[in-house]
Enzyme design. Structure first.
Site, PDB file in Angstrom:
ATOM      1  N   ASN A  29       0.966  -1.226  -0.017  1.00 16.60           N
ATOM      2  CA  ASN A  29       0.118   0.350   0.100  1.00 16.60           C
ATOM      3  C   ASN A  29       0.931   1.263  -0.022  1.00 16.60           C
ATOM      4  O   ASN A  29       1.733   1.276   1.048  1.00 16.60           O
ATOM      5  CB  ASN A  29      -0.901  -0.018   1.291  1.00 16.60           C
ATOM      6  CG  ASN A  29      -1.783   1.137   1.458  1.00 16.60           C
ATOM      7  OD1 ASN A  29      -1.964   2.030   0.524  1.00 16.60           O
ATOM      8  ND2 ASN A  29      -2.381   1.446   2.622  1.00 16.60           N
TER       9      ASN A  29
ATOM     10  N   LYS B 193       0.216   4.230  -0.589  1.00 18.69           N
ATOM     11  CA  LYS B 193      -0.684   5.470   0.156  1.00 18.69           C
ATOM     12  C   LYS B 193      -0.230   6.729  -0.746  1.00 18.69           C
ATOM     13  O   LYS B 193       0.011   6.600  -2.119  1.00 18.69           O
ATOM     14  CB  LYS B 193       0.053   5.592   1.525  1.00 18.69           C
ATOM     15  CG  LYS B 193      -0.279   4.315   2.323  1.00 18.69           C
ATOM     16  CD  LYS B 193      -0.031   4.557   3.882  1.00 18.69           C
ATOM     17  CE  LYS B 193      -0.282   3.179   4.693  1.00 18.69           C
ATOM     18  NZ  LYS B 193       0.007   3.403   5.889  1.00 18.69           N
TER      19      LYS B 193
ATOM     20  N   HIS C  91      -9.598   1.125   4.861  1.00 19.65           N
ATOM     21  CA  HIS C  91      -8.249   1.303   5.542  1.00 19.65           C
ATOM     22  C   HIS C  91      -8.389   2.206   6.681  1.00 19.65           C
ATOM     23  O   HIS C  91      -9.243   3.206   6.427  1.00 19.65           O
ATOM     24  CB  HIS C  91      -7.391   1.794   4.600  1.00 19.65           C
ATOM     25  CG  HIS C  91      -5.806   1.822   5.106  1.00 19.65           C
ATOM     26  ND1 HIS C  91      -5.407   2.657   5.887  1.00 19.65           N
ATOM     27  CD2 HIS C  91      -4.969   0.957   4.915  1.00 19.65           C
ATOM     28  CE1 HIS C  91      -4.255   2.564   6.259  1.00 19.65           C
ATOM     29  NE2 HIS C  91      -4.011   1.445   5.723  1.00 19.65           N
TER      30      HIS C  91
ATOM     31  N   GLU D 110      -6.833   4.527   7.722  1.00 22.26           N
ATOM     32  CA  GLU D 110      -6.607   6.290   7.237  1.00 22.26           C
ATOM     33  C   GLU D 110      -7.916   6.634   6.778  1.00 22.26           C
ATOM     34  O   GLU D 110      -8.333   7.888   7.096  1.00 22.26           O
ATOM     35  CB  GLU D 110      -5.475   6.382   6.367  1.00 22.26           C
ATOM     36  CG  GLU D 110      -4.216   6.108   7.221  1.00 22.26           C
ATOM     37  CD  GLU D 110      -3.066   5.453   6.405  1.00 22.26           C
ATOM     38  OE1 GLU D 110      -2.876   5.603   5.356  1.00 22.26           O
ATOM     39  OE2 GLU D 110      -2.247   4.789   7.362  1.00 22.26           O
TER      40      GLU D 110
ATOM     41  N   GLU E 127      -5.330  -4.549  10.727  1.00 15.76           N
ATOM     42  CA  GLU E 127      -4.377  -3.846  11.031  1.00 15.76           C
ATOM     43  C   GLU E 127      -4.553  -2.972  12.058  1.00 15.76           C
ATOM     44  O   GLU E 127      -5.590  -2.124  12.011  1.00 15.76           O
ATOM     45  CB  GLU E 127      -4.279  -2.544   9.631  1.00 15.76           C
ATOM     46  CG  GLU E 127      -3.986  -3.532   8.469  1.00 15.76           C
ATOM     47  CD  GLU E 127      -3.516  -2.561   7.275  1.00 15.76           C
ATOM     48  OE1 GLU E 127      -2.549  -2.739   7.105  1.00 15.76           O
ATOM     49  OE2 GLU E 127      -4.179  -1.527   6.955  1.00 15.76           O
TER      50      GLU E 127
ATOM     51  N   GLY F 126       2.108   2.249  10.724  1.00 15.11           N
ATOM     52  CA  GLY F 126       3.311   3.649  10.515  1.00 15.11           C
ATOM     53  C   GLY F 126       3.944   4.193  11.836  1.00 15.11           C
ATOM     54  O   GLY F 126       4.483   5.162  11.887  1.00 15.11           O
TER      55      GLY F 126
ATOM     56  N   SER G 201       3.299  -1.896  10.536  1.00 16.06           N
ATOM     57  CA  SER G 201       4.662  -1.841  10.834  1.00 16.06           C
ATOM     58  C   SER G 201       5.362  -3.173  10.541  1.00 16.06           C
ATOM     59  O   SER G 201       6.391  -3.597  11.254  1.00 16.06           O
ATOM     60  CB  SER G 201       4.945  -1.290  12.183  1.00 16.06           C
ATOM     61  OG  SER G 201       4.650  -0.160  12.472  1.00 16.06           O
TER      62      SER G 201
END
Ligand code: PGA
Length: 258
Positions: free
Chosen positions: A11, A13, A99, A101, A171, A177, A220
């Site tokens: 991904n 992003k 996702h 985010e 996730e 991240g 991560s």
């Protein structure tokens, strides 16, 4: 127990420019080649999808092209949005939905996420549905309840027949991240609970649906921790953010999944 093929997603992003996207796609495609022992999908930013598709076609590879988002309507007056048929037209066959985010930064709801899952499956795209708890939810002991709820909302109306095109990415929000990874044991426990919930909560004890469902871990993942995570019985690969931006790291993670 069903043998599930390992699945690794990259991904990207909102990272990389055209040149870097094309170069990274080429490096990944050339290294993976037509290997069918592991499934790999890369998710570049929208402006570079067509250029990356050309590279994948030119190299000739099993690496698939994915999109990070889309709008569920087929066409029309939706300024700024991109449809599934437009994505298909430039070579996309996989989409990310839900996702963290998009849930927590952009503000997408479970209702919208479900609409997207169903639209993508109707359009014969493969779907990677992302779920995961926040740190506060984990600390309150709600991990399995949150994952169960996000999976239930996300997959509402999805048939057992369509589940062959669904992957879940677990996730934990606090691990994305941040450099903090769930321990292999914690990740395994969450994956096992998600699989159990898909079987007993959603598909009426359907063992075949539960056992063939691939559940990726994300948050991560790096070359140094990938093998330990992927060794867990209910972890079927990973959805990789930061470490998918460097060919060497991403390829090492793919190697760990094989
Ligand atoms: P990360 O991102 O690997 O950078 O933590 C994972 C993801 O958001 O899919």
């Amino acid at each position: 127990m069903a043998q599930r093929k390992a699945y690794v997603g990259g991904n990207w992003k909102m990272n990389l420019d055209r040149r870097a996207s094309v170069a990274l796609a080429r490096a990944v495609a050339e290294a993976v080649g037509r290997d069918a022992s592991v499934q790999v999908t890369i998710f570049p930013a929208f402006p570079y999808l067509a250029a990356v598709a050309e590279v994948l076609a030119e190299v000739g590879t099993s690496v698939r092209l994915g999109a990070q988002d889309f709008f569920a309507q087929p066409d029309g007056a939706f300024t700024g949005e991109v449809s599934l048929s437009q994505l298909r037209d430039v070579g996309v066959s996989v989409v990310l939905v839900g996702h963290s985010e998009r849930r927590h930064v952009i503000g997408e709801s479970d209702v919208l996420i479900n609409e997207k899952v169903r639209a993508a499956l109707e359009a014969e795209m493969d779907v990677v549905l992302c779920v995961g708890e926040t740190l506060a939810q984990r600390e309150a002991g709600q991990t399995d309840a949150i994952n169960g709820a996000q999976v239930s909302y996300g997959l509402a109306g999805v048939t057992a027949g369509q589940m062959g095109r669904v992957t879940i990415a677990y996730e934990p929000v606090w691990a994305i991240g941040t450099g903090k990874t769930a321990t292999p044991a914690d990740a395994q426990a969450a994956h096992r609970a998600i699989r159990g919930w898909v079987r007993s909560g959603l598909f009426d004890g359907d063992e075949a649906v539960a056992q063939s469902l691939r559940i990726q871990y994300g948050g991560s993942v790096k070359p140094a921790n990938a093998a330990e995570l992927f060794k867990q019985p209910d972890i079927d690969g990973g959805l990789i953010g930061g470490a998918s931006l460097k060919a060497d790291d991403f390829l090492a993670i793919i190697e760990a999944a094989r």
